[in-house]
Design a protein around this motif. Structure first.
Motif, PDB file in Angstrom:
ATOM      1  N   LYS A 120      12.270  26.653  20.020  1.00 40.11           N
ATOM      2  CA  LYS A 120      11.491  25.834  20.962  1.00 40.11           C
ATOM      3  C   LYS A 120      10.134  26.471  21.213  1.00 40.11           C
ATOM      4  O   LYS A 120       9.125  25.762  21.338  1.00 40.11           O
ATOM      5  N   LEU A 121      10.109  27.806  21.275  1.00 43.36           N
ATOM      6  CA  LEU A 121       8.835  28.501  21.475  1.00 43.36           C
ATOM      7  C   LEU A 121       7.838  28.157  20.382  1.00 43.36           C
ATOM      8  O   LEU A 121       6.633  28.082  20.620  1.00 43.36           O
ATOM      9  N   LEU A 122       8.339  27.962  19.172  1.00 37.03           N
ATOM     10  CA  LEU A 122       7.461  27.657  18.038  1.00 37.03           C
ATOM     11  C   LEU A 122       6.920  26.239  18.097  1.00 37.03           C
ATOM     12  O   LEU A 122       5.958  25.903  17.404  1.00 37.03           O
ATOM     13  N   ALA A 123       7.557  25.385  18.923  1.00 30.43           N
ATOM     14  CA  ALA A 123       7.148  23.977  18.985  1.00 30.43           C
ATOM     15  C   ALA A 123       6.404  23.631  20.268  1.00 30.43           C
ATOM     16  O   ALA A 123       5.929  22.514  20.416  1.00 30.43           O
ATOM     17  N   LEU A 124       6.317  24.588  21.205  1.00 28.03           N
ATOM     18  CA  LEU A 124       5.664  24.303  22.485  1.00 28.03           C
ATOM     19  C   LEU A 124       4.147  24.260  22.326  1.00 28.03           C
ATOM     20  O   LEU A 124       3.579  24.964  21.491  1.00 28.03           O
ATOM     21  N   ARG A 127      -0.785  24.982  25.939  1.00 26.36           N
ATOM     22  CA  ARG A 127      -0.905  25.047  27.399  1.00 26.36           C
ATOM     23  C   ARG A 127       0.314  25.709  28.027  1.00 26.36           C
ATOM     24  O   ARG A 127       0.222  26.286  29.120  1.00 26.36           O
ATOM     25  N   TYR A 128       1.483  25.645  27.358  1.00 24.66           N
ATOM     26  CA  TYR A 128       2.668  26.309  27.904  1.00 24.66           C
ATOM     27  C   TYR A 128       2.452  27.816  27.939  1.00 24.66           C
ATOM     28  O   TYR A 128       2.791  28.482  28.920  1.00 24.66           O
ATOM     29  N   TYR A 129       1.873  28.350  26.883  1.00 24.14           N
ATOM     30  CA  TYR A 129       1.609  29.786  26.827  1.00 24.14           C
ATOM     31  C   TYR A 129       0.480  30.175  27.789  1.00 24.14           C
ATOM     32  O   TYR A 129       0.442  31.312  28.275  1.00 24.14           O
ATOM     33  N   ASP A 130      -0.410  29.242  28.064  1.00 24.35           N
ATOM     34  CA  ASP A 130      -1.471  29.515  29.027  1.00 24.35           C
ATOM     35  C   ASP A 130      -0.912  29.663  30.438  1.00 24.35           C
ATOM     36  O   ASP A 130      -1.442  30.429  31.251  1.00 24.35           O
ATOM     37  N   ASN A 337       7.526  18.986  23.430  1.00 23.78           N
ATOM     38  CA  ASN A 337       6.986  19.665  22.258  1.00 23.78           C
ATOM     39  C   ASN A 337       5.506  19.348  22.099  1.00 23.78           C
ATOM     40  O   ASN A 337       4.966  18.420  22.727  1.00 23.78           O
ATOM     41  N   GLU A 338       4.866  20.125  21.270  1.00 23.23           N
ATOM     42  CA  GLU A 338       3.480  19.836  20.916  1.00 23.23           C
ATOM     43  C   GLU A 338       3.399  18.413  20.381  1.00 23.23           C
ATOM     44  O   GLU A 338       4.205  18.005  19.542  1.00 23.23           O
ATOM     45  N   PHE A 403      -4.868  22.557  18.715  1.00 24.59           N
ATOM     46  CA  PHE A 403      -4.128  23.466  19.585  1.00 24.59           C
ATOM     47  C   PHE A 403      -4.058  22.877  20.989  1.00 24.59           C
ATOM     48  O   PHE A 403      -3.163  23.183  21.765  1.00 24.59           O
ATOM     49  N   TYR A 404      -5.057  22.050  21.326  1.00 23.03           N
ATOM     50  CA  TYR A 404      -5.039  21.255  22.552  1.00 23.03           C
ATOM     51  C   TYR A 404      -5.312  19.810  22.161  1.00 23.03           C
ATOM     52  O   TYR A 404      -5.978  19.541  21.157  1.00 23.03           O
TER      53      TYR A 404
END
Length: 604
Positions: A120-124, A127-130, A337-338, A403-404
Motif C-alpha cells: 500500500k505504501l508503494l501505491a499511496l 501527499r500522504y508522505y507529506d 491510492n494514487e 507526483f501530485y
C-alpha cells in the motif's frame, strides 16, 4: 431499550475484518480449533477421575465397570493411573494440534498484513508522505503489527482453548449438580460488566501507546539518518533529551496500561473466588447423599474454573491492543491510492511538452504555488526554470510525472493530457534526477539499473556510468560495479551519489529528462565532465532543467523566470539580458564575481 455501544460495534467490526485475513488458512484454522476442543474436553474428565480415586481409597479392588461383562475385571487400582496417562496423552495431542496450527495461521496472517501494508505504501500518493512522518509509517509495519500478532495468536488461542474448557467444565458441573452450578452462574453478569469496562480503557490506552511508539521510532530514525548533522552541530544532548522524552512518554503509557491490568485482574479473581467460596459452603452444608468422591470431583471441577475465566478476562487487553493496532493499519490500507484513471499506453513519445494555464495549490493550503503557467517545449528542446526559492520550480517539475494531481489547466505530452496516460506508462517516458539522491543498500550496478532497468547488461550500465563520469571512481572500489554502497549510499561522497543518480537517468534513456539541481553536489571538475555528458544526452530529448548552473542556463532554448508561482519573464539567455529586468538583475547579482570561475555558481 438502549442502542448498542458504537465503540463496541466498531471493535467487533475491526476484529472481524482482521479475522477475514484468516480465510486463506481456513482449513488449518478449523483444525486448530479441533485441537483446542480435544484439549478442553480432557479437563473435566481429568477432574472426574478424582471421584474414582477417592472411592478407591476405601476399596482399591473395586471394579471400574461392575456391570460390564467385558471390563468388569478392571479394578480401580489399575484403571485410575491408566486413565490419567491416557488423558494426558489425549490432552497433549490436542494442545500440539491447536497451538502449532494456529501459530502457522497467525504468522501467515501477520505476513499477509505486513505485505499488504508495504504494498500500500508503494501505491499511496505523495501527499500522504507529506502529511505523515516516516517514524509513524515504519512503526505501523513493525510495532503495530506485533500488537495484531497478539490479538491474532494469543487471544484466539486463549478464547478457544480456555473458552472451550469453561464450557466443558460448566456442562460437567450442571450434569453433576445443576442447583449448585446456578449459584456460580449468578456471578457471570458481574464478570461481564468488569470485562466491558476494562476493554474500553485498554483500547484507549493501546492507541496512545502506539502513537508514542511512533514518536520513538521517528526520533530514532531522524537521528540515525542525520547523524553527521547531529555531530557537526553538537546536537547530541538535544537528541538525547528528545529521545528520552519520547521514550519516557511511551514508558508512562505502558505503565498506565499495566496498572489498569494489575488492578483489574485481582478484582476479577476476588469475584470468582467469592463465588467459589459460596459454592463450597453450600457443598458442605447441603452434601445430601453424594459420595465423597463425587463431592471431591465437583469441587475440583469448580476449582478449575477460575484460571480459564481469569485468562479469558485478561485476553481483553490483548484483543484491544490488537484492535487498536489493526485500526491504524486499516486506516492506511483504506487510504485512496494514487489517482490513476488513465488508459493511454504509448510505446514511444517524441517528448513535446506543453503546459496550458496551469495552476496548483497543495491540499490543505490556500495559497496557490503555481498561478496560470503556460509554455511549450518542442521535442528535443531544453527549458530552464530559474527563480528564488519557493517560486514553484520544483512543484512544476513534480506535476509533470504526476507526483501530485493538478486540477486547473493542462499538461500535454505529445498533445495528450498526462492524466490520460497510465501512471506507469507516463513515468516510463520521464527520467528524473533530484538534488536529494536516493540510493539503496545494494551494489553500484543494481543502483544504476534499478526498477524497470533491472537486468540491463553490464556493458550498458558501464556506458551510462562513463557518460555520467562515475566510472572513474567505481573501478577503484573494492568490487567495482558489485560493491555495496551502504544505506542511501553512505559509503559514497555527495558528488559520487549524484553521479550514480545521473547514470541511472542516462541508462533509462527516456525522451523527457528532468534535472532538479542535478549537479549541485558536484565539484567543479566533475561538473565539467558531466556537463559535457549532459550536452550530448540532451540532444533529441526534451529537458526540463531547474536551478542549473550558468553553462546550462546559457544554452537553454527557453528560460522561464519564476516568482511567487508565476512566470515573470521568458526568453533565451541573451534575450533576457537585453530586457534588463528580473533575470538580468539576478544574473548581475549572482555572477558579478564570476570572471575567475565562470561555471561554479548556481542560479537559485
Amino acid at each position: 431499550m438502549s442502542s448498542p455501544d458504537p465503540r463496541a460495534q466498531s471493535t467487533l467490526k475491526i476484529y472481524l475484518r482482521l479475522l477475514g485475513y484468516v480465510r486463506p488458512y481456513a482449513g488449518m484454522f478449523v483444525m486448530s480449533i479441533v485441537g483446542f476442543l480435544i484439549f478442553a474436553s480432557a479437563q473435566p474428565i481429568l477432574a472426574y477421575i478424582l471421584k474414582y480415586f477417592v472411592d478407591g481409597l476405601s476399596n482399591p479392588e473395586a471394579s471400574l465397570f461392575p456391570n460390564n461383562p467385558y471390563l468388569g475385571h478392571l479394578q480401580l487400582l489399575q484403571a485410575v493411573p491408566l486413565m490419567i496417562v491416557i488423558i494426558a496423552v489425549w490432552q497433549g495431542i490436542g494442545s500440539f494440534i491447536g497451538n502449532y496450527l494456529l501459530a502457522k495461521v497467525s504468522l501467515g496472517l501477520i505476513h499477509d498484513l505486513r505485505v499488504a501494508l508495504f504494498n500500500k505504501l508503494l501505491a499511496l500518493p505523495s501527499r500522504y508522505y507529506d502529511n505523515h512522518n516516516s517514524g509513524h509509517i515504519i512503526s505501523r509495519i513493525t510495532f503495530n503489527v506485533t500488537m495484531v500478532t497478539g490479538a491474532a495468536t494469543d487471544a484466539i488461542k486463549v478464547v478457544f482453548r480456555e473458552g472451550l474448557t469453561v464450557v466443558f467444565l460448566f456442562i460437567s458441573l450442571v450434569w453433576m449438580n445443576w442447583k449448585l452450578t446456578l449459584v456460580m452462574l449468578a456471578i457471570l453478569p458481574l464478570i461481564a460488566l468488569m470485562v466491558s469496562s476494562s476493554s474500553k480503557k485498554f483500547r484507549k490506552q493501546s492507541k496512545r501507546i502506539q502513537s508514542a511508539m511512533g514518536d520513538v521510532t521517528h526520533v530514532a530514525s531522524e537521528t540515525v539518518q542525520g547523524f553527521r548533522v547531529v555531530r557537526s552541530f553538537g546536537g547530541e544532548e538535544y537528541e538525547e533529551n528528545r529521545f528520552r522524552v519520547a521514550s519516557q512518554s511511551n514508558t508512562d503509557r505502558q505503565l498506565k496500561m499495566n496498572r489498569t491490568g494489575s488492578v483489574y485482574t485481582p478484582m476479577l479473581q476476588l469475584v470468582t473466588y467469592t463465588g467459589m467460596a459460596i459454592v463450597m459452603f453450600l457443598v458442605l452444608y447441603l452434601r445430601g447423599d453424594s459420595s465423597a468422591g463425587e463431592l471431591v470431583a465437583y469441587i475440583t471441577m469448580a476449582g478449575l474454573l477460575p484460571k480459564p475465566i481469569r485468562q479469558l478476562s485478561e485476553v481483553s487487553s490483548t484483543i484491544q491492543k490488537g484492535v487498536a493496532g489493526a485500526e491504524s493499519i486499516f486506516e492506511q490500507l483504506d487510504e485512496d491510492n494514487e489517482v490513476d484513471q488513465g488508459t493511454v499506453n504509448i510505446a514511444k513519445v517524441s517528448g513535446r511538452l506543453e503546459v496550458q494555464h496551469l495552476s496548483f495549490t497543495y491540499p490543505g493550503t490556500e495559497q496557490p504555488v503555481l498561478d496560470d503557467i503556460s509554455f511549450v517545449v518542442e521535442a528535443g528542446q531544453m527549458v530552464a526554470l530559474v527563480g528564488r526559492s519557493g517560486s514553484g520550480k520544483s512543484t512544476l517539475a513534480a506535476l509533470v510525472p504526476r507526483f501530485y494531481q493538478h486540477a486547473h489547466g493542462q499538461i500535454l505530452l505529445d498533445d495528450t493530457p498526462i492524466q490520460d496516460f497510465t501512471l506507469r506508462n507516463l513515468r516510463q517516458h520521464i527520467a528524473l534526477v533530484n538534488q536529494q539522491v536516493t540510493l539503496f543498500n545494494d551494489t553500484v550496478a543494481n543502483n544504476i539499473a534499478y526498477g524497470d532497468l533491472a537486468g540491463a547488461p553490464l556493458e550498458d550500465i558501464q556506458a551510462a556510468a562513463q557518460q555520467a563520469y562515475a566510472d572513474e571512481f567505481i573501478v577503484k572500489m573494492p568490487n567495482g560495479y558489485h560493491t555495496l554502497v551502504g544505506e542511501n549510499g553512505v559509503l559514497l561522497s555527495g558528488g559520487q551519489r549524484q553521479r550514480l543518480a545521473i547514470a541511472r537517468a542516462l541508462l533509462k534513456n527516456a525522451p523527457v529528462l528532468i534535472l532538479d539541481e542535478a549537479t549541485s553536489a558536484l565539484d567543479t571538475e566533475s561538473e565539467r565532465h558531466i556537463q559535457d555528458a549532459l550536452d550530448s544526452v540532451m540532444n533529441n530529448r526534451t529537458t526540463l532543467v531547474i536551478a542549473h548552473r550558468l553553462s546550462t542556463i546559457e544554452k537553454a532554448d527557453l528560460i522561464l523566470v519564476m516568482d511567487q508561482g508565476r512566470i515573470v519573464e521568458r526568453g533565451t539567455h541573451a534575450q533576457l539580458l537585453e530586457m534588463n529586468g528580473y533575470y538580468a538583475r539576478l544574473h548581475a547579482r549572482q555572477f558579478k564575481d564570476d570572471d575567475a570561475v565562470p561555471h561554479s555558481v548556481e542560479v537559485c
